[in-house]
Structure formats: structure tokens, C-alpha cells
Design a protein around this motif. Structure first.
Motif, PDB file in Angstrom:
ATOM      1  N   UNK A  54       1.006   4.247 -11.068  1.00 42.23           N
ATOM      2  CA  UNK A  54       0.794   4.132  -9.629  1.00 42.23           C
ATOM      3  C   UNK A  54      -0.619   4.512  -9.226  1.00 42.23           C
ATOM      4  N   UNK A  55      -1.134   5.592  -9.791  1.00 47.63           N
ATOM      5  CA  UNK A  55      -2.496   6.019  -9.484  1.00 47.63           C
ATOM      6  C   UNK A  55      -3.533   5.017  -9.992  1.00 47.63           C
ATOM      7  N   UNK A  56      -3.250   4.404 -11.134  1.00 45.24           N
ATOM      8  CA  UNK A  56      -4.174   3.391 -11.661  1.00 45.24           C
ATOM      9  C   UNK A  56      -4.264   2.195 -10.710  1.00 45.24           C
ATOM     10  N   UNK A  57      -3.139   1.803 -10.140  1.00 44.42           N
ATOM     11  CA  UNK A  57      -3.152   0.712  -9.155  1.00 44.42           C
ATOM     12  C   UNK A  57      -3.960   1.109  -7.925  1.00 44.42           C
ATOM     13  N   UNK A  58      -3.780   2.336  -7.455  1.00 38.77           N
ATOM     14  CA  UNK A  58      -4.558   2.808  -6.305  1.00 38.77           C
ATOM     15  C   UNK A  58      -6.049   2.805  -6.617  1.00 38.77           C
ATOM     16  N   UNK A  59      -6.403   3.237  -7.831  1.00 40.74           N
ATOM     17  CA  UNK A  59      -7.817   3.266  -8.206  1.00 40.74           C
ATOM     18  C   UNK A  59      -8.410   1.852  -8.233  1.00 40.74           C
ATOM     19  N   UNK A  60      -7.620   0.893  -8.712  1.00 44.89           N
ATOM     20  CA  UNK A  60      -8.100  -0.491  -8.758  1.00 44.89           C
ATOM     21  C   UNK A  60      -8.496  -0.968  -7.364  1.00 44.89           C
ATOM     22  N   UNK A  61      -7.641  -0.726  -6.389  1.00 46.98           N
ATOM     23  CA  UNK A  61      -7.935  -1.174  -5.037  1.00 46.98           C
ATOM     24  C   UNK A  61      -9.153  -0.443  -4.484  1.00 46.98           C
ATOM     25  N   UNK A 402     -10.333   9.231  -2.794  1.00 45.79           N
ATOM     26  CA  UNK A 402     -11.640   8.958  -3.383  1.00 45.79           C
ATOM     27  C   UNK A 402     -11.431   8.888  -4.887  1.00 45.79           C
ATOM     28  N   UNK A 403     -12.439   8.429  -5.588  1.00 43.96           N
ATOM     29  CA  UNK A 403     -12.338   8.369  -7.040  1.00 43.96           C
ATOM     30  C   UNK A 403     -12.099   9.763  -7.617  1.00 43.96           C
ATOM     31  N   UNK A 404     -12.797  10.756  -7.070  1.00 45.77           N
ATOM     32  CA  UNK A 404     -12.649  12.125  -7.567  1.00 45.77           C
ATOM     33  C   UNK A 404     -11.249  12.670  -7.301  1.00 45.77           C
ATOM     34  N   UNK A 405     -10.688  12.331  -6.151  1.00 49.07           N
ATOM     35  CA  UNK A 405      -9.344  12.832  -5.834  1.00 49.07           C
ATOM     36  C   UNK A 405      -8.294  12.176  -6.740  1.00 49.07           C
ATOM     37  N   UNK A 406      -8.470  10.902  -7.036  1.00 47.01           N
ATOM     38  CA  UNK A 406      -7.540  10.243  -7.958  1.00 47.01           C
ATOM     39  C   UNK A 406      -7.607  10.912  -9.333  1.00 47.01           C
ATOM     40  N   UNK A 407      -8.803  11.231  -9.796  1.00 47.25           N
ATOM     41  CA  UNK A 407      -8.954  11.919 -11.078  1.00 47.25           C
ATOM     42  C   UNK A 407      -8.242  13.262 -11.051  1.00 47.25           C
ATOM     43  N   UNK A 408      -8.381  14.002  -9.947  1.00 41.12           N
ATOM     44  CA  UNK A 408      -7.709  15.295  -9.822  1.00 41.12           C
ATOM     45  C   UNK A 408      -6.195  15.129  -9.825  1.00 41.12           C
TER      46      UNK A 408
END
Length: 460
Positions: A54-61, A402-408
């Protein structure tokens, strides 16, 4: 005239708020009428993989230039309902009682179904509402017991995310009455020429409510017209801009428990299966839409993609996106990887993108197999909210990505989620502790205080 009718169309975006999949993601087969849920019941799930997909899909967008938010998982186990049913003792004692007496109830209180944010609420943007606010009505989801438990927590989440009364109004869910069964945005589409212009709210329903009419014979019709009318009325949607269309009983009986399994819309485009809607009803709807703007219906013939293939692959549970800048002539389809593996669907999509008369120019396949195995594709995982610049700034920043928040969040998932979960594991005392510790760590990460009920009563 609504004061926001003339706003700059370039200032308005569709923001996807995806459900962050919780640590108790499991396959319990609780959703009658959802074929994937039934097919995979009692199998081993992988909560960690589910959340990371799910997070990977969010990061893609996000990487492609879309604005992306998320909705947090709800507290599980949800034991307040069991206490109302007479179970007593500590949380762990109640879990033990459920495991011994009725394991299905244990599966119910551990369900991670709030992950499917398309069912969280119905949303009306400020361009379409009567008072210039963005309106939300949390779905009561009363047709399925494990989802009916979500409404109160969903209301709390929405009021925390959209916590500025100058821009947003979060209503209470509709009454928990079978006449007003409401499944949220999964049965609602918004069509428009541009995001910043007034749109048409198209509500799909399976039964009227009082007059049942032509009902499916195999699976229940979850959404009622009375519920859809109540949502439109409470949001101040002008009668001329609200359309109500009945789902085809054949589609429901084939496994389209929500309309977003057989139809998806964005801007002027309605992408749908030939058997998605009741024929006579839909002919009138198409005419009404064509009178409002350059409506573009893309109907997929049953001969090209049999309804069974469309439902199995979740072709129409893809995310249909305008270009990041709002350009409706260069649309992007984010489809589950199962579509590429289905011969009829893959052949159709290859033909579709070659047709330059329609605006879907690119197709991207994503892996959300853990969600798909429980009956939810890419579109099920997100709630769409059309916001202008001021409204976006008013959203609680804890829930904007943000990209950083997705990583966290990915690091949080890897630390706290199991990679294997069987139905019997739900009775494990350590799993109960792990689940709450994960949510506690999430609120620390997001700097939220006492967001979950257990945090208001526990010293965990």
C-alpha cells in the motif's frame, strides 16, 4: 450561485487519501458477496507485505506529482462491541472467550477492513455543496457486521484529518437502519469537466430501500437509494446535479458487491462494464450527463471482457487519474497486476491505449496482492477528496505524505508488523500487545496525542 463556482480550475486537485493497512490484516472471509474474501478465507496473510504494498502505491503517485494523504488504521481488536454483547473481563479474557466460543467473532473484532478507504465516506467538494464547504458523511457499512464497527472510528479519523471548520464539515453517519444502508464512495462517482467547476454526483444503489424492486438473487444489494439521497441532501447538492442509478442485479450476483468493482469515473470519463448499471435507468443518466458537459462514457462490452474476468481481475477497481496538473486529456490508469495476467483484460487494455479518441493514455500495473486476496484493489484503498489550495493547506499535516514520511512509515511497518498471520494467531496474547504497541508507535511518529481509545485508558 455557489461562491466557489468561479475559482481557478488550475488551483484544484484531486487528493487521494489511502488507507494505511493495519497490523491485524488477516483473511477471515467475513464479507458475504465478496468472492476473493470467501476464496481466501482462513489462509495465511502477510500484514507486513500488505502495508508495504500500500505504501509503495502511495509513493508511486507522490513521485509522479500527485498530492497524496493517508488515513490511519483503526484500533484492533475492537472489543467495545463485544462488551455491549455481554462479554466481560479484561481485553485478553474477552479474546480468550471469543476464541473458545465463537472464533468468527474474534476474526470480526480483529478485522483490518478500514484499510479500504473508498468505503470510509462519501465526499462532496466545495464546488458542489450548498455552503461552499467540503462535506464528508462516514459510511455506516451496516450490511456487514465487521465493517459496521468502523463508523465511529472513521468519523473520529475524518474529524482529526479535516479539522478546520472553515473548510470542512464531517457529518455523523446515517442512522443504522436497513433503509439507509450506506457503503460510502465505493458507490459514488463525481463527473465534471474540470475539478474546479461544479460536478455531477452520480450515486449507484442496489435497492431503493422501501420498494426492493428487482433484486439480485445470490448476494445482497448493500447500498440503498434512500441512503444516497440522504447524503446528497445533507451535503446540499442541488437536485439538478445529483443522479441516481441502479446497479445491475447481474453484476451484484456475479460478485460486484460495490459499484467500484465494475465502474470508475474521473473528470468527464466514466469507464464501466456493459453490465454495471440497470439498462433503462442508465440510458436516462447518460443523456442527463451529456447535457451538462462533454461526457465521455467508455463502456466495455461483455463479449470483449466477460463480467467474470472484470471482477476477478478488478479491472474497474483501478485508479483513474487525470494528469498531475489536472489535464483530463492525458489520463492515467493504475491497475492491479492481476489485469496484466488476465488474457481478456490484458488484450482489452492494449487495444484501449491505442484508441486516441479516448483520454486514457497510460496504464501502470501495481502489486497490491495482499489487498486483492481479501477483495480490494487499488481504488478500494483510497478515498478521493477534491481540494483547492486553501483547503489543502487546512488539512492536518500529520496525514499528508512526503517521501520522507513514507520512508518513516515503511520503517515502522517493518519493525512492528508480522510477516505471517494465521486465524489462530488472533488468540495469541502477544499479538494483542503487538497490535496496540504498533499503533502507539504510529501516534508517536505522527505526533498525535491520545488518538486511539486505548491510549486514553491504558498505560501501554
Amino acid at each position: 450561485m455557489n461562491t466557489v463556482d468561479n475559482m481557478n480550475t488550475q488551483d484544484v486537485r484531486e487528493v487521494n487519501f489511502d488507507g494505511l493497512i493495519g497490523p491485524t490484516h488477516n483473511y477471515s472471509g467475513l464479507s458475504f458477496g465478496n468472492l476473493a474474501s470467501a476464496r481466501n478465507a482462513q489462509l495465511c496473510s502477510n500484514p507486513q507485505a500488505a502495508a508495504l504494498q500500500g505504501l509503495a502505491k502511495m509513493r508511486r503517485l507522490l513521485t509522479q506529482g500527485y498530492t497524496q494523504g493517508f488515513m490511519p488504521p483503526q484500533q484492533r481488536p475492537q472489543l467495545e462491541t463485544m462488551r455491549q454483547l455481554g462479554f466481560t473481563g479484561s481485553d485478553q479474557q474477552i479474546i480468550n472467550q471469543l476464541y473458545k466460543r465463537n472464533p468468527r467473532l474474534l476474526s470480526m473484532v480483529y478485522s483490518a477492513s478500514p484499510m479500504w478507504a473508498a468505503n470510509a465516506a462519501t465526499v462532496t467538494p466545495s464546488t458542489d455543496s450548498g455552503d461552499g464547504l467540503v462535506h464528508f458523511t462516514p459510511a455506516n457499512l451496516l450490511t456487514t457486521p465487521h465493517r459496521a464497527m468502523e463508523a465511529q472510528a472513521t468519523t473520529h479519523s475524518l474529524r482529526t484529518i479535516f479539522n478546520n471548520a472553515k473548510h470542512f464539515k464531517v457529518h455523523a453517519p446515517l442512522p443504522s437502519n436497513n433503509l439507509f444502508a450506506d457503503e460510502g464512495a465505493a458507490n459514488h462517482s463525481r463527473l465534471c469537466q474540470h475539478y474546479g467547476k461544479r460536478g455531477i454526483a452520480m450515486f449507484a444503489y442496489g435497492r431503493d430501500g422501501i420498494d426492493s424492486g428487482d433484486q439480485p438473487s445470490r448476494f445482497p444489494a448493500r447500498q440503498t437509494r434512500l441512503a444516497s439521497e440522504a447524503v446528497a441532501r445533507s451535503h446540499g447538492v442541488n437536485d439538478d446535479y445529483a443522479l441516481f442509478c441502479r446497479q445491475h442485479p447481474v453484476a451484484i450476483d456475479t460478485g460486484a458487491f460495490h459499484n467500484d468493482v465494475v465502474a470508475v469515473a474521473n473528470g468527464p470519463v466514466l469507464f464501466f462494464h456493459q453490465l454495471a448499471f440497470a439498462t433503462d435507468d442508465f440510458a436516462t443518466i447518460k443523456q442527463q450527463l451529456a447535457e451538462q458537459f462533454a461526457f465521455m462514457p467508455l463502456s466495455v462490452n461483455h463479449k470483449d471482457v466477460p463480467l467474470e474476468d472484470a471482477i476477478k481481475s478488478y479491472l474497474f477497481n483501478s485508479q483513474l487519474l487525470a494528469a498531475p496538473n489536472g489535464d483530463m486529456t492525458k489520463m492515467h490508469l493504475i491497475a492491479p497486476s492481476e489485469c496484466a495476467e488476465n488474457t481478456a483484460v490484458s488484450r482489452y487494455l492494449n487495444t484501449l491505449v491505442q484508441d486516441e479518441k479516448q483520454p486514457i493514455r497510460t496504464i501502470e500495473f501495481v502489486d497490491v496482492r495482499e489487498s486483492m486476496s481479501n477483495g480490494g484493489g487499488p481504488a478500494c484503498l483510497r478515498l478521493r477528496v477534491v481540494l483547492n489550495e486553501q483547503q489543502r493547506a487546512a488539512v492536518n499535516p500529520a496525514f499528508m505524505l512526503t517521501d520522507a514520511k513514507i520512508t518513516a512509515l515503511e520503517q515502522w511497518v517493518k519493525k512492528h508488523y508480522r510477516d505471517k498471520l494465521l486465524p489462530d494467531d488472533l488468540a495469541d496474547p502477544s499479538f494483542y500487545t503487538e497490535s496496540l504497541e504498533a499503533l502507539n508507535a504510529l501516534t508517536d511518529l505522527l505526533q498525535l496525542e491520545s488518538f486511539y481509545p486505548f491510549q486514553q485508558t491504558s498505560t501501554l
